[in-house]
Scaffold this motif. Structure first.
Motif, PDB file in Angstrom:
ATOM      1  N   ALA A  47      -4.617  -0.762   6.756  1.00  0.00           N
ATOM      2  CA  ALA A  47      -3.156  -0.607   6.704  1.00  0.00           C
ATOM      3  C   ALA A  47      -2.767   0.813   6.313  1.00  0.00           C
ATOM      4  O   ALA A  47      -1.796   1.360   6.855  1.00  0.00           O
ATOM      5  N   LEU A  48      -3.510   1.430   5.395  1.00  0.00           N
ATOM      6  CA  LEU A  48      -3.203   2.807   4.992  1.00  0.00           C
ATOM      7  C   LEU A  48      -3.554   3.794   6.100  1.00  0.00           C
ATOM      8  O   LEU A  48      -2.838   4.786   6.308  1.00  0.00           O
ATOM      9  N   ILE A  49      -4.636   3.555   6.824  1.00  0.00           N
ATOM     10  CA  ILE A  49      -4.972   4.397   7.978  1.00  0.00           C
ATOM     11  C   ILE A  49      -3.847   4.305   9.011  1.00  0.00           C
ATOM     12  O   ILE A  49      -3.394   5.324   9.543  1.00  0.00           O
ATOM     13  N   ALA A  50      -3.391   3.090   9.301  1.00  0.00           N
ATOM     14  CA  ALA A  50      -2.299   2.906  10.263  1.00  0.00           C
ATOM     15  C   ALA A  50      -1.044   3.643   9.800  1.00  0.00           C
ATOM     16  O   ALA A  50      -0.340   4.260  10.606  1.00  0.00           O
ATOM     17  N   HIS A  51      -0.779   3.618   8.505  1.00  0.00           N
ATOM     18  CA  HIS A  51       0.384   4.319   7.955  1.00  0.00           C
ATOM     19  C   HIS A  51       0.256   5.828   8.184  1.00  0.00           C
ATOM     20  O   HIS A  51       1.196   6.467   8.655  1.00  0.00           O
ATOM     21  N   VAL A  52      -0.896   6.385   7.850  1.00  0.00           N
ATOM     22  CA  VAL A  52      -1.101   7.827   8.014  1.00  0.00           C
ATOM     23  C   VAL A  52      -0.993   8.230   9.485  1.00  0.00           C
ATOM     24  O   VAL A  52      -0.422   9.267   9.817  1.00  0.00           O
ATOM     25  N   LEU A  53      -1.531   7.408  10.369  1.00  0.00           N
ATOM     26  CA  LEU A  53      -1.491   7.715  11.801  1.00  0.00           C
ATOM     27  C   LEU A  53      -0.164   7.339  12.453  1.00  0.00           C
ATOM     28  O   LEU A  53       0.020   7.585  13.639  1.00  0.00           O
ATOM     29  N   GLU A  72       4.072   5.949  -5.363  1.00  0.00           N
ATOM     30  CA  GLU A  72       4.000   6.074  -6.824  1.00  0.00           C
ATOM     31  C   GLU A  72       2.851   6.992  -7.237  1.00  0.00           C
ATOM     32  O   GLU A  72       3.003   7.843  -8.109  1.00  0.00           O
ATOM     33  N   ALA A  73       1.704   6.823  -6.591  1.00  0.00           N
ATOM     34  CA  ALA A  73       0.541   7.668  -6.909  1.00  0.00           C
ATOM     35  C   ALA A  73       0.845   9.129  -6.616  1.00  0.00           C
ATOM     36  O   ALA A  73       0.464  10.014  -7.391  1.00  0.00           O
ATOM     37  N   HIS A  74       1.535   9.387  -5.514  1.00  0.00           N
ATOM     38  CA  HIS A  74       1.855  10.769  -5.152  1.00  0.00           C
ATOM     39  C   HIS A  74       2.747  11.422  -6.198  1.00  0.00           C
ATOM     40  O   HIS A  74       2.553  12.582  -6.557  1.00  0.00           O
ATOM     41  N   SER A  75       3.709  10.670  -6.727  1.00  0.00           N
ATOM     42  CA  SER A  75       4.596  11.245  -7.749  1.00  0.00           C
ATOM     43  C   SER A  75       3.877  11.405  -9.095  1.00  0.00           C
ATOM     44  O   SER A  75       4.173  12.336  -9.838  1.00  0.00           O
ATOM     45  N   GLY A 108       0.809  -1.215   0.000  1.00  0.00           N
ATOM     46  CA  GLY A 108       0.000   0.000   0.000  1.00  0.00           C
ATOM     47  C   GLY A 108       0.842   1.265   0.000  1.00  0.00           C
ATOM     48  O   GLY A 108       0.548   2.222  -0.725  1.00  0.00           O
ATOM     49  N   VAL A 109       1.903   1.277   0.793  1.00  0.00           N
ATOM     50  CA  VAL A 109       2.789   2.442   0.846  1.00  0.00           C
ATOM     51  C   VAL A 109       3.508   2.615  -0.492  1.00  0.00           C
ATOM     52  O   VAL A 109       3.659   3.747  -0.979  1.00  0.00           O
TER      53      VAL A 109
END
Length: 188
Positions: free
Chosen positions: A148-154, A127-130, A121-122
């Motif tokens: 998993a993405l929520i956990a990453h952001v937090l 890649e999406a951000h770039s 996910g990261v």
């Protein structure tokens, strides 16, 4: 960049079955759940749409009516290996309990860890951000990936993943436009 994460709709599978990356079809409630999602997205300006290639996500992305959908393998659900399509009650309790105590670093037999899922996910996010800086992406994916993405952001440990309930056909928005990523909402 903003990401609106959509969890797929309910599935045509008996309750209590481990399905992860098994390619399960949508339930008979698909049309109603689709209609509700279309209303939630009615006034959203979406620049690009990504989806897990599993049919429950791909069907939903196409049914939402977007012209171009980019399928990305990294958006798939956790691979539960030998547990796929097994009733949870038939997975040996001692083996399951060991995994449940450290699912971030332990994989089900022939499966993957939640740390590996989060890393997929990261990698997708980076890649999406770039590729889509300043844009709003719609991402049709799975409950495990959204957690998993929520956990990453937090910046929280994966051990707390299942404290988040992610509803079928719900929206979660992550905002990466500032210096610090933010969660705008969960389960809308």
């Amino acid at each position: 960049m903003k990401l609106t994460l959509v969890r797929h709709t309910s599935l045509q599978i008996a309750e209590g079955v481990c399905y992860g990356q098994s390619d399960i079809d949508v339930s008979v409630h698909f049309a109603n759940e689709l209609s509700t999602l279309q209303q939630k997205l009615l006034h959203e300006q979406i620049d690009a749409v990504y989806a897990s290639p599993l049919q429950r996500c791909s069907k939903l992305a196409h049914a939402l009516g977007f012209d171009s959908i980019l399928h990305d393998e990294r958006l798939k659900e956790l691979h539960f290996g030998d547990w796929e399509m097994q009733p949870w009650t038939e997975i040996p309790r001692d083996v399951f309990d060991v995994w449940a105590q450290n699912y971030a670093e332990l994989a089900p037999p022939n499966g993957e860890t939640f740390a590996a899922l989060q890393q997929r996910g990261v990698d997708f996010l980076n890649e999406a951000h770039s590729r889509h800086a300043g844009q709003h992406l719609l991402v049709v994916t799975h409950g495990g990936m959204i957690r998993a993405l929520i956990a990453h952001v937090l910046n929280m440990p994966l051990k707390g993943l299942f404290r988040f309930h992610v509803d079928y056909a719900s929206l979660t928005r992550l905002d990466f436009s500032g210096a610090v990523p933010k969660i705008e909402f969960v389960n809308r």
